[in-house]
Design a protein around this motif. Structure first.
Motif, PDB file in Angstrom:
ATOM      1  N   HIS A   1       0.863  -1.182   0.000  1.00  0.00           N
ATOM      2  CA  HIS A   1       0.000   0.000   0.000  1.00  0.00           C
ATOM      3  C   HIS A   1       0.897   1.229   0.000  1.00  0.00           C
ATOM      4  CE1 HIS A   1      -2.566  -3.103   1.779  1.00  0.00           C
ATOM      5  NE2 HIS A   1      -3.581  -2.414   1.270  1.00  0.00           N
TER       6      HIS A   1
ATOM      7  N   GLU B   1      -0.816   8.329  -2.540  1.00  0.00           N
ATOM      8  CA  GLU B   1      -0.546   9.000  -3.823  1.00  0.00           C
ATOM      9  C   GLU B   1       0.547  10.057  -3.705  1.00  0.00           C
ATOM     10  OE1 GLU B   1      -1.588   8.596  -6.997  1.00  0.00           O
ATOM     11  OE2 GLU B   1      -2.602   6.774  -6.365  1.00  0.00           O
TER      12      GLU B   1
ATOM     13  N   GLU C   1       6.344   7.559  -8.704  1.00  0.00           N
ATOM     14  CA  GLU C   1       4.883   7.513  -8.675  1.00  0.00           C
ATOM     15  C   GLU C   1       4.429   6.346  -7.793  1.00  0.00           C
ATOM     16  OE1 GLU C   1       2.805   9.767 -10.005  1.00  0.00           O
ATOM     17  OE2 GLU C   1       4.624  10.868 -10.524  1.00  0.00           O
TER      18      GLU C   1
ATOM     19  N   HIS D   1       2.159   4.028  -8.125  1.00  0.00           N
ATOM     20  CA  HIS D   1       2.006   2.717  -8.781  1.00  0.00           C
ATOM     21  C   HIS D   1       3.347   2.041  -9.028  1.00  0.00           C
ATOM     22  CE1 HIS D   1       3.264   4.050 -12.811  1.00  0.00           C
ATOM     23  NE2 HIS D   1       2.684   5.188 -12.482  1.00  0.00           N
TER      24      HIS D   1
ATOM     25  N   LEU E   1       4.517  -0.037  -5.783  1.00  0.00           N
ATOM     26  CA  LEU E   1       3.812  -1.268  -5.400  1.00  0.00           C
ATOM     27  C   LEU E   1       4.566  -2.511  -5.844  1.00  0.00           C
ATOM     28  CD1 LEU E   1       0.164  -0.182  -6.199  1.00  0.00           C
ATOM     29  CD2 LEU E   1       1.201  -0.463  -3.938  1.00  0.00           C
TER      30      LEU E   1
END
Length: 91
Positions: A45, A48, A57, A59, A62
């Motif tokens: 987790h 943003e 970033e 994403h 992760l």
């Protein structure tokens, strides 16, 4: 109670505290970010706004190892603190 503390206590309304959604992680304070990891220290987790601190970033963080995202000495400090907390959980 000292006068200045009494004045503060009189001005506080705690009747709504039980309705605060503090269990919902919908927002992170502006001066921080959140990274959640698995037991294997893989990022599961991330907030943003992590890009502001880490330059990546959300994403892209992760599934990565936390060791790839933060300095080694920071990771070492976190692991040491987790060990200490684990050892003192029942005290």
């Amino acid at each position: 109670m000292p006068p200045k503390h009494r004045k503060l206590a009189d001005s506080m309304n705690l009747s709504e505290c039980d309705r605060e959604p503090i269990h919902q992680l919908g927002r992170i304070q502006s001066f921080g970010f959140l990274i959640g990891v698995t037991q294997d220290w893989l990022v599961s987790h991330v907030s943003e706004n992590v890009s502001e601190a880490l330059g990546r970033e959300a994403h892209a963080c992760l599934g990565r190892s936390l060791a790839d995202l933060i300095p080694q000495d920071s990771l070492h400090a976190i692991r040491n603190r987790m060990q200490w907390l684990h050892g003192h959980a029942g005290t």
